[in-house]
Design a protein around this motif. Structure first.
Motif, PDB file in Angstrom:
ATOM      1  N   ALA A 111      -1.037  11.622  20.252  1.00  0.00           N
ATOM      2  CA  ALA A 111      -2.258  12.081  19.574  1.00  0.00           C
ATOM      3  C   ALA A 111      -1.921  13.118  18.507  1.00  0.00           C
ATOM      4  O   ALA A 111      -2.453  13.074  17.386  1.00  0.00           O
ATOM      5  N   ALA A 112      -1.025  14.054  18.839  1.00  0.00           N
ATOM      6  CA  ALA A 112      -0.628  15.081  17.866  1.00  0.00           C
ATOM      7  C   ALA A 112       0.141  14.459  16.716  1.00  0.00           C
ATOM      8  O   ALA A 112      -0.032  14.858  15.563  1.00  0.00           O
ATOM      9  N   ALA A 113       0.985  13.477  17.020  1.00  0.00           N
ATOM     10  CA  ALA A 113       1.768  12.812  15.969  1.00  0.00           C
ATOM     11  C   ALA A 113       0.851  12.062  15.008  1.00  0.00           C
ATOM     12  O   ALA A 113       1.009  12.155  13.782  1.00  0.00           O
ATOM     13  N   VAL A 114      -0.102  11.329  15.552  1.00  0.00           N
ATOM     14  CA  VAL A 114      -1.045  10.589  14.704  1.00  0.00           C
ATOM     15  C   VAL A 114      -1.848  11.555  13.845  1.00  0.00           C
ATOM     16  O   VAL A 114      -2.078  11.305  12.647  1.00  0.00           O
ATOM     17  N   LYS A 115      -2.255  12.655  14.439  1.00  0.00           N
ATOM     18  CA  LYS A 115      -3.006  13.670  13.681  1.00  0.00           C
ATOM     19  C   LYS A 115      -2.180  14.183  12.502  1.00  0.00           C
ATOM     20  O   LYS A 115      -2.682  14.327  11.377  1.00  0.00           O
ATOM     21  N   ASP A 116      -0.896  14.457  12.744  1.00  0.00           N
ATOM     22  CA  ASP A 116      -0.030  14.961  11.672  1.00  0.00           C
ATOM     23  C   ASP A 116       0.141  13.920  10.567  1.00  0.00           C
ATOM     24  O   ASP A 116       0.083  14.249   9.373  1.00  0.00           O
ATOM     25  N   PHE A 117       0.354  12.668  10.957  1.00  0.00           N
ATOM     26  CA  PHE A 117       0.508  11.614   9.947  1.00  0.00           C
ATOM     27  C   PHE A 117      -0.791  11.415   9.166  1.00  0.00           C
ATOM     28  O   PHE A 117      -0.765  11.196   7.946  1.00  0.00           O
ATOM     29  N   ASP A 118      -1.910  11.500   9.854  1.00  0.00           N
ATOM     30  CA  ASP A 118      -3.198  11.359   9.169  1.00  0.00           C
ATOM     31  C   ASP A 118      -3.406  12.484   8.159  1.00  0.00           C
ATOM     32  O   ASP A 118      -3.970  12.270   7.075  1.00  0.00           O
ATOM     33  N   ARG A 131       2.146   8.966   1.177  1.00  0.00           N
ATOM     34  CA  ARG A 131       0.904   8.954   1.946  1.00  0.00           C
ATOM     35  C   ARG A 131       0.716   7.610   2.637  1.00  0.00           C
ATOM     36  O   ARG A 131       0.286   7.543   3.797  1.00  0.00           O
ATOM     37  N   ASP A 132       1.056   6.536   1.938  1.00  0.00           N
ATOM     38  CA  ASP A 132       0.972   5.202   2.546  1.00  0.00           C
ATOM     39  C   ASP A 132       1.954   5.058   3.698  1.00  0.00           C
ATOM     40  O   ASP A 132       1.655   4.421   4.724  1.00  0.00           O
ATOM     41  N   MET A 133       3.143   5.639   3.537  1.00  0.00           N
ATOM     42  CA  MET A 133       4.118   5.604   4.623  1.00  0.00           C
ATOM     43  C   MET A 133       3.573   6.317   5.860  1.00  0.00           C
ATOM     44  O   MET A 133       3.773   5.867   6.992  1.00  0.00           O
ATOM     45  N   ALA A 134       2.868   7.420   5.649  1.00  0.00           N
ATOM     46  CA  ALA A 134       2.274   8.142   6.772  1.00  0.00           C
ATOM     47  C   ALA A 134       1.211   7.290   7.457  1.00  0.00           C
ATOM     48  O   ALA A 134       1.097   7.299   8.693  1.00  0.00           O
ATOM     49  N   ARG A 135       0.439   6.538   6.677  1.00  0.00           N
ATOM     50  CA  ARG A 135      -0.567   5.638   7.261  1.00  0.00           C
ATOM     51  C   ARG A 135       0.110   4.580   8.129  1.00  0.00           C
ATOM     52  O   ARG A 135      -0.357   4.256   9.237  1.00  0.00           O
ATOM     53  N   ILE A 136       1.210   4.036   7.620  1.00  0.00           N
ATOM     54  CA  ILE A 136       1.960   3.028   8.377  1.00  0.00           C
ATOM     55  C   ILE A 136       2.466   3.615   9.689  1.00  0.00           C
ATOM     56  O   ILE A 136       2.361   2.997  10.763  1.00  0.00           O
ATOM     57  N   ARG A 137       3.042   4.812   9.623  1.00  0.00           N
ATOM     58  CA  ARG A 137       3.605   5.429  10.819  1.00  0.00           C
ATOM     59  C   ARG A 137       2.520   5.677  11.868  1.00  0.00           C
ATOM     60  O   ARG A 137       2.734   5.445  13.065  1.00  0.00           O
ATOM     61  N   VAL A 151      -6.022   0.937  14.096  1.00  0.00           N
ATOM     62  CA  VAL A 151      -4.935   0.475  13.229  1.00  0.00           C
ATOM     63  C   VAL A 151      -5.492  -0.006  11.894  1.00  0.00           C
ATOM     64  O   VAL A 151      -4.973   0.342  10.823  1.00  0.00           O
ATOM     65  N   SER A 152      -6.552  -0.777  11.942  1.00  0.00           N
ATOM     66  CA  SER A 152      -7.142  -1.339  10.726  1.00  0.00           C
ATOM     67  C   SER A 152      -7.611  -0.256   9.769  1.00  0.00           C
ATOM     68  O   SER A 152      -7.440  -0.371   8.538  1.00  0.00           O
ATOM     69  N   SER A 153      -8.177   0.808  10.296  1.00  0.00           N
ATOM     70  CA  SER A 153      -8.705   1.863   9.426  1.00  0.00           C
ATOM     71  C   SER A 153      -7.605   2.540   8.621  1.00  0.00           C
ATOM     72  O   SER A 153      -7.871   3.145   7.591  1.00  0.00           O
ATOM     73  N   ARG A 154      -6.370   2.400   9.074  1.00  0.00           N
ATOM     74  CA  ARG A 154      -5.263   3.058   8.387  1.00  0.00           C
ATOM     75  C   ARG A 154      -4.477   2.127   7.468  1.00  0.00           C
ATOM     76  O   ARG A 154      -3.939   2.577   6.446  1.00  0.00           O
ATOM     77  N   VAL A 155      -4.402   0.846   7.809  1.00  0.00           N
ATOM     78  CA  VAL A 155      -3.513  -0.029   7.024  1.00  0.00           C
ATOM     79  C   VAL A 155      -4.186  -1.245   6.392  1.00  0.00           C
ATOM     80  O   VAL A 155      -3.526  -2.002   5.690  1.00  0.00           O
ATOM     81  N   GLU A 156      -5.456  -1.433   6.620  1.00  0.00           N
ATOM     82  CA  GLU A 156      -6.123  -2.610   6.043  1.00  0.00           C
ATOM     83  C   GLU A 156      -5.940  -2.662   4.527  1.00  0.00           C
ATOM     84  O   GLU A 156      -5.668  -3.719   3.952  1.00  0.00           O
ATOM     85  N   THR A 157      -6.068  -1.520   3.873  1.00  0.00           N
ATOM     86  CA  THR A 157      -5.951  -1.491   2.407  1.00  0.00           C
ATOM     87  C   THR A 157      -4.521  -1.735   1.939  1.00  0.00           C
ATOM     88  O   THR A 157      -4.300  -2.020   0.756  1.00  0.00           O
ATOM     89  N   LEU A 158      -3.546  -1.634   2.854  1.00  0.00           N
ATOM     90  CA  LEU A 158      -2.146  -1.830   2.471  1.00  0.00           C
ATOM     91  C   LEU A 158      -1.694  -3.272   2.625  1.00  0.00           C
ATOM     92  O   LEU A 158      -0.545  -3.592   2.313  1.00  0.00           O
ATOM     93  N   THR A 159      -2.583  -4.159   3.090  1.00  0.00           N
ATOM     94  CA  THR A 159      -2.197  -5.558   3.317  1.00  0.00           C
ATOM     95  C   THR A 159      -2.363  -6.432   2.080  1.00  0.00           C
ATOM     96  O   THR A 159      -2.065  -7.626   2.129  1.00  0.00           O
ATOM     97  N   ALA A 160      -2.816  -5.858   0.984  1.00  0.00           N
ATOM     98  CA  ALA A 160      -3.003  -6.637  -0.251  1.00  0.00           C
ATOM     99  C   ALA A 160      -1.673  -7.225  -0.722  1.00  0.00           C
ATOM    100  O   ALA A 160      -0.602  -6.654  -0.502  1.00  0.00           O
ATOM    101  N   ASP A 161      -1.750  -8.385  -1.381  1.00  0.00           N
ATOM    102  CA  ASP A 161      -0.540  -9.111  -1.791  1.00  0.00           C
ATOM    103  C   ASP A 161       0.369  -8.309  -2.712  1.00  0.00           C
ATOM    104  O   ASP A 161       1.570  -8.575  -2.781  1.00  0.00           O
TER     105      ASP A 161
END
Length: 221
Positions: A111-118, A131-137, A151-161
């Motif tokens: 939980a703390a790790a996700v908070k830091d990456f967010d 910032r995108d790398m942090a979303r992935i992590r 998961v979707s709330s963090r990386v959905e926008t990064l799935t574009a072609d």
């Protein structure tokens, strides 16, 4: 005295007078310019030395923190990384911030790790790629410790072609979908990775295995 000698002496006298006149007119400015060049060069060399010294000091501190983390001394590593985040130079405070989140995850404090990456992902002062790398992590941690929506709330926008991180984003999203019983969605994502010539070979291989697993499970028609 011959005429030639007289002419030479006159010319030499005129040149001396001209030289004196030029010096009187431009000498102080030239001298000031020369001093400025010397002082500027010294300042530049001094700044480079100061800059390199600070960078080297931060680099050494970061290496020491990584060593502590690799040795399993998580608390000591976090203390060293916190100090580097506060007082480090150049890119090292951000590197310390990212690495500290990883150490927390390794300790089990997801939980703390996700908070830091967010927080890194939300920091507009940080380059978008990091910032995108942090979303992935954060998303990869949430595959096992969160929901598909997390998961979707963090990386959905990064799935574009066109996104260079699309393969990892799709993989994280596919795993989260499969875990939550969304077999059709998961299969679509893994098929996208497997058929993408731009994806790394190991990512395509994993995606192919997952596609075969999903089809073999009978979860999709």
């Amino acid at each position: 005295m011959s005429d030639d000698s007289f002419i030479r002496e006159v010319n030499e006298e005129m040149r001396r007078d001209q030289a004196h006149a030029l010096w009187d007119r431009f000498g102080p400015a030239l001298l000031a310019l020369a001093i400025l060049v010397v002082v500027g060069t010294a300042a530049f060399v001094g700044y480079r030395y100061w800059d390199e010294t600070r960078a080297n000091r931060s680099g050494d501190a970061f290496s020491q923190a990584l060593k502590l983390a690799n040795e399993g001394k998580s608390d000591e590593a976090l203390t060293a990384l916190a100090a580097l985040e506060k007082d480090g130079y150049g890119a090292y405070p951000l590197l310390a911030r990212m690495r500290a989140a990883t150490v927390k995850a390794d300790k089990g404090n997801v939980a703390a790790a996700v908070k830091d990456f967010d927080e890194v992902a939300a920091d507009t002062d940080i380059p978008s790629g990091l910032r995108d790398m942090a979303r992935i992590r954060a998303a990869l941690l949430l595959v096992d410790h969160g929901s598909f929506a997390d998961v979707s709330s963090r990386v959905e926008t990064l799935t574009a072609d066109t996104n260079p991180l699309r393969h990892t984003a799709r993989e994280a999203l596919g795993l989260a979908a499969w875990k939550e019983g969304k077999a059709t969605d998961a299969l679509k994502l893994f098929d996208q990775i497997a058929s993408d010539d731009g994806a790394p070979r190991n990512a395509r291989e994993r995606a192919t295995l997952m596609s075969e697993l999903i089809r073999g499970s009978g979860s999709v028609s």
